[in-house]
Design a protein around this motif. Sequence first.
Motif, PDB file in Angstrom:
ATOM      1  N   SER A 105       5.141   5.510   2.900  1.00 33.87           N
ATOM      2  CA  SER A 105       4.392   5.282   1.667  1.00 33.87           C
ATOM      3  C   SER A 105       4.708   3.912   1.069  1.00 33.87           C
ATOM      4  CB  SER A 105       4.723   6.398   0.673  1.00 33.87           C
ATOM      5  OG  SER A 105       4.103   6.176  -0.551  1.00 33.87           O
ATOM      6  N   LEU A 106       5.980   3.558   1.006  1.00 32.95           N
ATOM      7  CA  LEU A 106       6.379   2.257   0.464  1.00 32.95           C
ATOM      8  C   LEU A 106       5.850   1.114   1.318  1.00 32.95           C
ATOM      9  CD1 LEU A 106      10.053   3.114  -0.516  1.00 32.95           C
ATOM     10  CD2 LEU A 106       8.137   2.750  -2.089  1.00 32.95           C
ATOM     11  N   SER A 107       5.871   1.299   2.627  1.00 34.52           N
ATOM     12  CA  SER A 107       5.349   0.277   3.541  1.00 34.52           C
ATOM     13  C   SER A 107       3.844   0.095   3.361  1.00 34.52           C
ATOM     14  CB  SER A 107       5.664   0.670   4.984  1.00 34.52           C
ATOM     15  OG  SER A 107       5.121  -0.274   5.872  1.00 34.52           O
ATOM     16  N   ALA A 108       3.130   1.195   3.173  1.00 30.30           N
ATOM     17  CA  ALA A 108       1.680   1.114   2.963  1.00 30.30           C
ATOM     18  C   ALA A 108       1.353   0.349   1.682  1.00 30.30           C
ATOM     19  CB  ALA A 108       1.080   2.517   2.923  1.00 30.30           C
ATOM     20  N   ILE A 109       2.142   0.552   0.642  1.00 32.88           N
ATOM     21  CA  ILE A 109       1.925  -0.178  -0.613  1.00 32.88           C
ATOM     22  C   ILE A 109       2.187  -1.669  -0.394  1.00 32.88           C
ATOM     23  CG2 ILE A 109       2.814  -0.557  -2.956  1.00 32.88           C
ATOM     24  CD1 ILE A 109       3.365   2.505  -3.044  1.00 32.88           C
ATOM     25  N   ASN A 111       2.086  -3.438   2.235  1.00 30.32           N
ATOM     26  CA  ASN A 111       1.219  -4.108   3.210  1.00 30.32           C
ATOM     27  C   ASN A 111      -0.272  -3.844   2.994  1.00 30.32           C
ATOM     28  OD1 ASN A 111       3.369  -5.275   4.834  1.00 30.32           O
ATOM     29  ND2 ASN A 111       3.880  -3.149   5.286  1.00 30.32           N
ATOM     30  N   ALA A 112      -0.631  -3.320   1.843  1.00 29.43           N
ATOM     31  CA  ALA A 112      -2.044  -3.027   1.564  1.00 29.43           C
ATOM     32  C   ALA A 112      -2.861  -4.317   1.551  1.00 29.43           C
ATOM     33  CB  ALA A 112      -2.184  -2.289   0.239  1.00 29.43           C
ATOM     34  N   PRO A 113      -3.877  -4.402   2.420  1.00 25.46           N
ATOM     35  CA  PRO A 113      -4.660  -5.638   2.516  1.00 25.46           C
ATOM     36  C   PRO A 113      -5.773  -5.758   1.473  1.00 25.46           C
ATOM     37  CG  PRO A 113      -5.367  -4.102   4.202  1.00 25.46           C
ATOM     38  CD  PRO A 113      -4.220  -3.456   3.493  1.00 25.46           C
ATOM     39  N   SER A 114      -6.092  -4.644   0.788  1.00 23.19           N
ATOM     40  CA  SER A 114      -7.192  -4.694  -0.184  1.00 23.19           C
ATOM     41  C   SER A 114      -6.891  -3.790  -1.370  1.00 23.19           C
ATOM     42  CB  SER A 114      -8.495  -4.228   0.485  1.00 23.19           C
ATOM     43  OG  SER A 114      -8.406  -2.846   0.793  1.00 23.19           O
ATOM     44  N   LYS A 115      -7.688  -3.945  -2.400  1.00 27.88           N
ATOM     45  CA  LYS A 115      -7.525  -3.114  -3.597  1.00 27.88           C
ATOM     46  C   LYS A 115      -7.728  -1.645  -3.258  1.00 27.88           C
ATOM     47  CE  LYS A 115      -9.235  -2.542  -8.296  1.00 27.88           C
ATOM     48  NZ  LYS A 115     -10.186  -2.954  -9.295  1.00 27.88           N
ATOM     49  N   ASP A 116      -8.735  -1.324  -2.432  1.00 28.46           N
ATOM     50  CA  ASP A 116      -8.986   0.072  -2.050  1.00 28.46           C
ATOM     51  C   ASP A 116      -7.823   0.664  -1.269  1.00 28.46           C
ATOM     52  OD1 ASP A 116     -11.421   0.169  -3.311  1.00 28.46           O
ATOM     53  OD2 ASP A 116     -12.586  -0.267  -1.498  1.00 28.46           O
ATOM     54  N   SER A 117      -7.285  -0.098  -0.325  1.00 34.04           N
ATOM     55  CA  SER A 117      -6.167   0.425   0.457  1.00 34.04           C
ATOM     56  C   SER A 117      -4.912   0.554  -0.412  1.00 34.04           C
ATOM     57  CB  SER A 117      -5.896  -0.414   1.700  1.00 34.04           C
ATOM     58  OG  SER A 117      -5.585  -1.734   1.352  1.00 34.04           O
ATOM     59  N   LEU A 118      -4.750  -0.326  -1.400  1.00 34.94           N
ATOM     60  CA  LEU A 118      -3.630  -0.202  -2.332  1.00 34.94           C
ATOM     61  C   LEU A 118      -3.774   1.073  -3.160  1.00 34.94           C
ATOM     62  CD1 LEU A 118      -1.046  -1.231  -3.653  1.00 34.94           C
ATOM     63  CD2 LEU A 118      -2.477  -2.595  -5.201  1.00 34.94           C
ATOM     64  N   GLU A 119      -4.976   1.351  -3.645  1.00 39.55           N
ATOM     65  CA  GLU A 119      -5.206   2.578  -4.412  1.00 39.55           C
ATOM     66  C   GLU A 119      -4.885   3.809  -3.579  1.00 39.55           C
ATOM     67  OE1 GLU A 119      -9.134   2.607  -6.101  1.00 39.55           O
ATOM     68  OE2 GLU A 119      -8.707   0.885  -7.385  1.00 39.55           O
ATOM     69  N   ASN A 120      -5.308   3.821  -2.322  1.00 39.94           N
ATOM     70  CA  ASN A 120      -5.005   4.947  -1.432  1.00 39.94           C
ATOM     71  C   ASN A 120      -3.499   5.069  -1.192  1.00 39.94           C
ATOM     72  OD1 ASN A 120      -7.666   5.770  -1.119  1.00 39.94           O
ATOM     73  ND2 ASN A 120      -8.000   4.437   0.635  1.00 39.94           N
ATOM     74  N   ALA A 121      -2.839   3.934  -0.986  1.00 38.27           N
ATOM     75  CA  ALA A 121      -1.388   3.943  -0.761  1.00 38.27           C
ATOM     76  C   ALA A 121      -0.654   4.448  -2.002  1.00 38.27           C
ATOM     77  CB  ALA A 121      -0.913   2.544  -0.381  1.00 38.27           C
ATOM     78  N   LEU A 122      -1.119   4.066  -3.175  1.00 36.62           N
ATOM     79  CA  LEU A 122      -0.487   4.520  -4.416  1.00 36.62           C
ATOM     80  C   LEU A 122      -0.697   6.014  -4.629  1.00 36.62           C
ATOM     81  CD1 LEU A 122      -1.305   1.505  -6.740  1.00 36.62           C
ATOM     82  CD2 LEU A 122       0.950   2.191  -5.890  1.00 36.62           C
ATOM     83  N   MET A 123      -1.872   6.527  -4.266  1.00 36.03           N
ATOM     84  CA  MET A 123      -2.101   7.981  -4.368  1.00 36.03           C
ATOM     85  C   MET A 123      -1.175   8.727  -3.415  1.00 36.03           C
ATOM     86  SD  MET A 123      -6.163   8.566  -5.188  1.00 36.03           S
ATOM     87  CE  MET A 123      -6.729   7.994  -3.619  1.00 36.03           C
ATOM     88  N   ASN A 124      -1.001   8.193  -2.209  1.00 35.52           N
ATOM     89  CA  ASN A 124      -0.087   8.813  -1.249  1.00 35.52           C
ATOM     90  C   ASN A 124       1.350   8.766  -1.779  1.00 35.52           C
ATOM     91  OD1 ASN A 124       1.879   8.273   1.270  1.00 35.52           O
ATOM     92  ND2 ASN A 124       0.311   9.796   1.763  1.00 35.52           N
ATOM     93  N   PHE A 125       1.740   7.631  -2.340  1.00 30.11           N
ATOM     94  CA  PHE A 125       3.073   7.495  -2.930  1.00 30.11           C
ATOM     95  C   PHE A 125       3.284   8.559  -4.001  1.00 30.11           C
ATOM     96  CE2 PHE A 125       5.571   5.963  -6.516  1.00 30.11           C
ATOM     97  CZ  PHE A 125       6.798   5.699  -5.917  1.00 30.11           C
ATOM     98  N   ASP A 126       2.287   8.736  -4.860  1.00 30.42           N
ATOM     99  CA  ASP A 126       2.387   9.719  -5.930  1.00 30.42           C
ATOM    100  C   ASP A 126       2.587  11.122  -5.367  1.00 30.42           C
ATOM    101  OD1 ASP A 126       2.225  10.494  -8.754  1.00 30.42           O
ATOM    102  OD2 ASP A 126       0.346  11.443  -8.160  1.00 30.42           O
ATOM    103  N   GLU A 127       1.870  11.449  -4.307  1.00 30.74           N
ATOM    104  CA  GLU A 127       2.015  12.770  -3.676  1.00 30.74           C
ATOM    105  C   GLU A 127       3.411  12.953  -3.099  1.00 30.74           C
ATOM    106  OE1 GLU A 127      -1.100  13.331  -0.803  1.00 30.74           O
ATOM    107  OE2 GLU A 127      -2.664  12.962  -2.292  1.00 30.74           O
TER     108      GLU A 127
END
Length: 168
Positions: A105-109, A111-127
């Motif tokens: 989850s931290l790696s996805a945040i 390395n997120a290449p776009s705003k949409d992928s960052l939002e998805n990574a943050l939702m995963n982090f929250d879960e």
Amino acid sequence: SKNEKTGLLQNSKGEKLKFTIKVNEENSQRIKCAELIKNQLLKAGIEVNIASLPFEDYHNAIENGQFEAYIGGVKSANIYDFEFLLSKNGALNTFGYDSKYMELSLSAIANAPSKDSLENALMNFDEVYTREQPICTIAYLSDVLITNDKVMGKLMPRLNRPYANIKN
């Protein structure tokens, strides 16, 4: 079970449930917070002791893992970067937290290449954070927006517009 004489909870060996919270004696907010926790847990049947230490002793105890619980604070320059605290090798991960799900989850945040992928990574982090509860956040000093599932809209608060885009 509860001891009839003391009213305190006890484990299967008949030992009362108790632990110590470490705080640094120079920080009155942390001491007050520890006292509130102590009083609330005593009502629930758990004995809590408070060890109020000089900052150097407090810091050394935390660095060396010599604590059952402590009240501390974290400042983060980047709102999305918690690797220093929640990664296995994070500089402030003094409590030995290690989770492959959190690492991903931290790696996805990071390395997120776009705003949409960052939002998805943050939702995963929250879960992951909600499921694993690696630390317990008990107070915020500033800059927090707390909501519930009934608030609609894409929340995009700013300092001058904390309720931007919120709908009924």
